[in-house]
Design a protein around this motif. Structure first.
Motif, short mmCIF file in Angstrom:
data_model
loop_
_atom_site.label_atom_id
_atom_site.label_comp_id
_atom_site.label_asym_id
_atom_site.label_seq_id
_atom_site.Cartn_x
_atom_site.Cartn_y
_atom_site.Cartn_z
N TRP A 230 -3.01 -25.79 32.34
CA TRP A 230 -3.64 -26.21 31.38
C TRP A 230 -3.78 -27.79 31.19
O TRP A 230 -2.58 -28.39 31.37
CB TRP A 230 -3.64 -25.65 30.10
N VAL B 160 -5.39 -31.08 28.39
CA VAL B 160 -6.26 -31.14 27.06
C VAL B 160 -6.76 -32.65 27.53
O VAL B 160 -6.09 -33.72 27.88
CB VAL B 160 -5.38 -31.29 25.92
N LEU C 214 -9.48 -28.00 25.63
CA LEU C 214 -8.48 -27.37 26.69
C LEU C 214 -9.09 -27.01 27.97
O LEU C 214 -10.37 -26.25 27.79
CB LEU C 214 -8.10 -26.15 25.79
N THR D 111 -8.67 -25.01 31.57
CA THR D 111 -7.95 -24.06 32.42
C THR D 111 -9.05 -23.83 33.46
O THR D 111 -10.07 -23.38 33.26
CB THR D 111 -7.22 -23.14 31.99
N ALA E 16 -6.97 -20.13 20.72
CA ALA E 16 -7.51 -21.50 20.50
C ALA E 16 -9.00 -21.35 20.20
O ALA E 16 -9.20 -22.31 18.99
CB ALA E 16 -7.62 -22.03 22.00
N VAL F 167 -12.75 -24.63 24.60
CA VAL F 167 -11.99 -24.22 25.58
C VAL F 167 -12.90 -24.18 26.89
O VAL F 167 -13.94 -23.66 26.73
CB VAL F 167 -11.26 -22.78 25.48
N GLU G 129 -2.95 -34.29 27.25
CA GLU G 129 -1.73 -33.26 27.19
C GLU G 129 -1.67 -32.19 28.44
O GLU G 129 -2.86 -32.26 29.00
CB GLU G 129 -1.69 -32.34 26.15
N ILE H 64 -1.54 -30.81 20.12
CA ILE H 64 -2.30 -29.55 20.57
C ILE H 64 -1.52 -28.57 21.00
O ILE H 64 -1.84 -27.11 20.50
CB ILE H 64 -3.73 -29.67 21.50
N VAL H 65 -0.93 -28.57 22.18
CA VAL H 65 -0.09 -27.48 22.53
C VAL H 65 1.07 -26.96 21.84
O VAL H 65 1.49 -25.94 21.56
CB VAL H 65 0.64 -27.85 24.02
#
Ligand SMILES: Cc1ncc(COP(=O)(O)O)c(C=O)c1O
Length: 291
Positions: free
Chosen positions: A187, A189, A195, A197, A217, A224, A239, A268-269
């Protein structure tokens, strides 16, 4: 206390557990597996893991060795007999034992093995500091969505990571795009806080943790984006993190020689990982061990 394994209908001492030399898992890696976390005695995202196991079997045309209720019963018994409160259960199903010959054997029952192990996740200090990744070519086959025991390219990539004192290998296709990691999903950011992925396809394993994190999320109001991203984009991201059953959401602070963000786990993570722990704590599924 002795460890106990389940092998084709019997609970046996782990140290004596064995399968036949002509098991097709051993000879052709003709089989699939699952790994489910046990947190405070409960299986985590149990339905998701059984769904994926059934799908993997279906894709390889291996019969379910027992009903889902039966799988649940055996898994629970393995967890109970090994007294695993926090750990993992490993389930492997192969096309069974038959004289070595490539085509599927007829009337051969699948082989099934289950083991359980204590210990779940890294020490908190690891996530607090963040981990490093090395980039590695993705040399795997075209059906990475099936959780097969055929993990040689993953093993080689992970070994390369270990030899370079990295936590994981981030796998990159010939087009420079990231697929996932050797045993986790990848993943990033973006600068504006989205986010990202890779979308589900034959190119990646559909992680159960990946799915859970997308839901968490969403609930947090985070954006996302399921899209591909390049290794260069990852190195320049705000990130980076990886996700899996045993790493949850693990912050990444370095890829190869590139420092991610300010070199510390991003906000965020860190928040998403905390929400994942809330989810683990709130689990209301069946209790497999303890009270
Ligand atoms: C290649 C690969 N991708 C992703 C994952 C993460 O999947 P999950 O979140 O279901 O553990 C794994 C887990 O073993 C994996 O081997």
């Amino acid at each position: 206390m002795s460890r106990i394994a389940y092998v084709n209908g019997q609970y046996v001492l782990h140290r004596d557990a064995a399968v036949h030399i002509e098991d097709r898992g051993y000879q052709f890696s003709d089989g699939i597996y699952e790994v489910t976390a046990i947190y405070k005695g409960r299986p985590v995202d149990n339905d998701g893991h059984w769904d994926r196991l059934e799908r993997s079997l279906r894709e390889l045309r291996i019969d379910m060795p027992m009903t889902r209720g039966g799988l649940d019963l055996v898994a629970r018994e393995v967890v109970r007999r090994n007294r695993v409160r926090n750990g993992i259960i490993y389930i492997q199903i192969t096309r069974g034992v038959s004289p070595r010959n490539h085509p599927f054997p007829k009337d051969t029952p699948p082989s099934i093995v289950m083991t359980a192990r204590h210990g779940l996740g890294s020490k908190p200090e690891v996530a607090a500091k963040g981990v490093s990744l090395i980039s590695h070519p993705d040399i795997r086959w075209g059906r990475r969505d099936i959780k097969t025991v055929s993990l040689l390219p993953n093993v080689l990539a992970k070994q390369a990571a270990y030899e370079q004192h990295a936590y994981e290998a981030i796998l990159v296709g010939p087009d420079g795009m990231v697929s996932e990691c050797s045993s986790s999903n990848a993943w990033i950011v973006t600068k504006d806080g989205a986010l990202v992925t890779r979308p589900l396809s034959n190119d990646i394993l559909g992680g159960i943790t990946r799915k859970r994190l997308i839901d968490l999320a969403d609930a947090e109001g985070l954006r996302v984006e399921e899209r591909s991203f390049s290794l260069d984009e990852a190195k320049a991201a705000r990130e980076v993190f990886v996700s899996s059953t045993s790493s949850f959401a693990m912050p990444v602070v370095r890829i190869d020689d590139s420092v991610i963000g300010n070199g510390h786990p991003g906000s965020i993570v860190t928040n998403l990982r905390a929400r994942y722990f809330d989810f683990l704590e709130s689990a209301s599924g069946p209790l497999w061990y303890g009270h």
